[in-house]
Design a protein around this motif. Structure first.
Motif, short mmCIF file in Angstrom:
data_model
loop_
_atom_site.label_atom_id
_atom_site.label_comp_id
_atom_site.label_asym_id
_atom_site.label_seq_id
_atom_site.Cartn_x
_atom_site.Cartn_y
_atom_site.Cartn_z
N SER A 183 0.83 -1.21 0.00
CA SER A 183 0.00 0.00 0.00
C SER A 183 0.86 1.26 0.00
CB SER A 183 -0.93 0.00 1.21
OG SER A 183 -1.86 -1.05 1.14
N SER A 184 1.95 1.23 0.76
CA SER A 184 2.85 2.38 0.81
C SER A 184 3.50 2.60 -0.55
CB SER A 184 3.93 2.16 1.87
OG SER A 184 4.86 3.23 1.89
N LEU A 185 3.89 1.52 -1.22
CA LEU A 185 4.47 1.64 -2.55
C LEU A 185 3.46 2.25 -3.52
CD1 LEU A 185 6.41 1.13 -4.87
CD2 LEU A 185 5.77 -1.29 -4.81
N THR A 186 2.24 1.77 -3.47
CA THR A 186 1.19 2.29 -4.36
C THR A 186 0.96 3.78 -4.12
OG1 THR A 186 0.10 0.13 -4.38
CG2 THR A 186 -1.20 2.03 -5.09
N ARG A 187 0.83 4.16 -2.84
CA ARG A 187 0.60 5.57 -2.53
C ARG A 187 1.79 6.43 -2.97
NH1 ARG A 187 -1.53 3.13 2.21
NH2 ARG A 187 0.41 3.52 3.36
N SER A 188 2.99 5.91 -2.83
CA SER A 188 4.18 6.67 -3.23
C SER A 188 4.18 6.93 -4.73
CB SER A 188 5.45 5.91 -2.83
OG SER A 188 5.54 5.80 -1.43
N ILE A 189 3.82 5.91 -5.50
CA ILE A 189 3.76 6.08 -6.96
C ILE A 189 2.70 7.11 -7.33
CG2 ILE A 189 3.25 4.94 -9.15
CD1 ILE A 189 4.44 2.37 -7.97
N VAL A 190 1.51 6.96 -6.77
CA VAL A 190 0.40 7.86 -7.10
C VAL A 190 0.73 9.29 -6.66
CG1 VAL A 190 -2.01 8.43 -6.60
CG2 VAL A 190 -1.35 6.05 -7.04
N ASN A 191 1.19 9.46 -5.43
CA ASN A 191 1.46 10.80 -4.92
C ASN A 191 2.62 11.47 -5.64
OD1 ASN A 191 -0.62 10.45 -3.10
ND2 ASN A 191 0.70 9.86 -1.41
N SER A 192 3.64 10.69 -5.99
CA SER A 192 4.79 11.26 -6.70
C SER A 192 4.38 11.73 -8.09
CB SER A 192 5.91 10.22 -6.80
OG SER A 192 6.41 9.90 -5.52
N ALA A 193 3.60 10.91 -8.80
CA ALA A 193 3.15 11.29 -10.14
C ALA A 193 2.23 12.51 -10.08
CB ALA A 193 2.43 10.12 -10.80
N THR A 194 1.37 12.55 -9.05
CA THR A 194 0.48 13.71 -8.89
C THR A 194 1.27 14.98 -8.62
OG1 THR A 194 -1.25 12.25 -8.00
CG2 THR A 194 -1.47 14.61 -7.57
N SER A 195 2.31 14.85 -7.79
CA SER A 195 3.18 15.99 -7.50
C SER A 195 3.91 16.45 -8.77
CB SER A 195 4.20 15.62 -6.42
OG SER A 195 5.19 16.62 -6.29
N MET A 196 4.36 15.50 -9.56
CA MET A 196 5.06 15.83 -10.80
C MET A 196 4.14 16.61 -11.74
SD MET A 196 6.81 13.24 -13.57
CE MET A 196 7.61 12.29 -12.29
N ALA A 198 1.50 18.39 -10.89
CA ALA A 198 1.19 19.69 -10.30
C ALA A 198 2.32 20.70 -10.50
CB ALA A 198 0.88 19.54 -8.82
N GLN A 199 3.55 20.20 -10.47
CA GLN A 199 4.71 21.08 -10.60
C GLN A 199 5.15 21.26 -12.04
OE1 GLN A 199 6.05 22.76 -8.03
NE2 GLN A 199 4.52 21.86 -6.68
N GLY A 200 4.50 20.53 -12.94
CA GLY A 200 4.91 20.61 -14.34
C GLY A 200 6.33 20.15 -14.57
N GLY A 201 6.80 19.27 -13.67
CA GLY A 201 8.16 18.76 -13.79
C GLY A 201 9.21 19.65 -13.16
N GLU A 202 8.80 20.79 -12.62
CA GLU A 202 9.75 21.73 -12.01
C GLU A 202 9.68 21.61 -10.49
OE1 GLU A 202 11.85 23.40 -13.74
OE2 GLU A 202 11.01 22.78 -15.66
N GLY A 203 10.83 21.42 -9.85
CA GLY A 203 10.86 21.34 -8.39
C GLY A 203 10.20 20.09 -7.84
#
Length: 223
Positions: A183-196, A198-203
């Motif tokens: 579950s932690s792995l799944t959330r990490s993938i989802v949250n990281s992609a969502t962050s990417m 949101a930031q447009g790849g910057e920061g």
């Protein structure tokens, strides 16, 4: 495209037989479903599954999960060769990243979720880990390591270079801990992609939890 590769590296030694591999195998379809049905996540991430025991093997080559119908299952046998896992992982990452870059993608540093329930049985695993961690390895990954059952906390901390966790055996069973790991792995993938996105790849910052239910976090300070 901007791609973040994730590698799930799982212990398949004999001690994982029964509830251990069953828990992971039960969780893999949920991971696949969560990521493959979310286009904004699937587009930005790639996922691979590596199993290791006496030898290591790539069970699922790096792929866009939306293009797969299912993930392969783990099976347990043999001993616990950390070195075989680290050597295979290094070569696989190098090949995968070069292939993605050749296709014109911008590739973020790979992320590895490593799981073991025991102590390495090979003597040269540290040299293989050193090659994976080495500064001269251009694609050296960020490693999040999890230990369950008889895993040694000091060794799990040594494997990790980003975060490390050890099962709280007095609070949860290995099967429950394994489900939380997935579950932690799944959330990490989802949250990281969502962050990417949101930031447009910057920061962009990798989104990995500081606390995982059923696990204690370990210090990575080297003395």
């Amino acid at each position: 495209m901007q791609i973040l590769p994730f590698y799930m590296v799982c212990d398949e030694s004999g001690s994982m037989s029964g509830p251990g591999v069953d828990a992971i195998n039960d969780a893999l379809p949920e991971l696949h479903q969560e990521i493959s049905t979310n286009p904004s996540v699937a587009d930005k991430t790639r996922f691979a599954l590596i199993g290791f025991s006496t030898q290591a093997s790539v069970l699922q080559p790096l792929a866009d999960l939306s293009e797969l119908t299912e993930l392969p299952s783990l099976s347990a046998s043999g001993v616990t060769s950390f070195g075989s896992a680290f050597r295979l992982l290094r070569g696989t990452i190098e090949k995968d990243v070069e292939a993605l870059k050749a296709e014109g993608h911008d590739v973020y540093r790979p992320v590895v979720f490593f799981l073991s329930d025991g102590i390495p049985t090979d003597d040269d695993w540290r040299s293989a880990l050193g090659e994976l961690h080495a500064e001269k390895f251009r694609y050296a990954p960020k490693i999040i390591a999890f230990g369950i059952s008889d895993a040694d906390a000091a060794i799990i901390s040594e494997v990790a270079n980003f975060k490390a966790f050890i099962q709280e055996s007095d609070k949860v069973s290995p099967a429950v801990a394994l489900r939380e790991f997935a579950s932690s792995l799944t959330r990490s993938i989802v949250n990281s992609a969502t962050s990417m996105a949101a930031q447009g790849g910057e920061g962009f910052q990798l989104q990995v939890e500081d606390q995982v239910t059923g696990f204690s976090s370990l210090s990575l300070d080297k003395m």
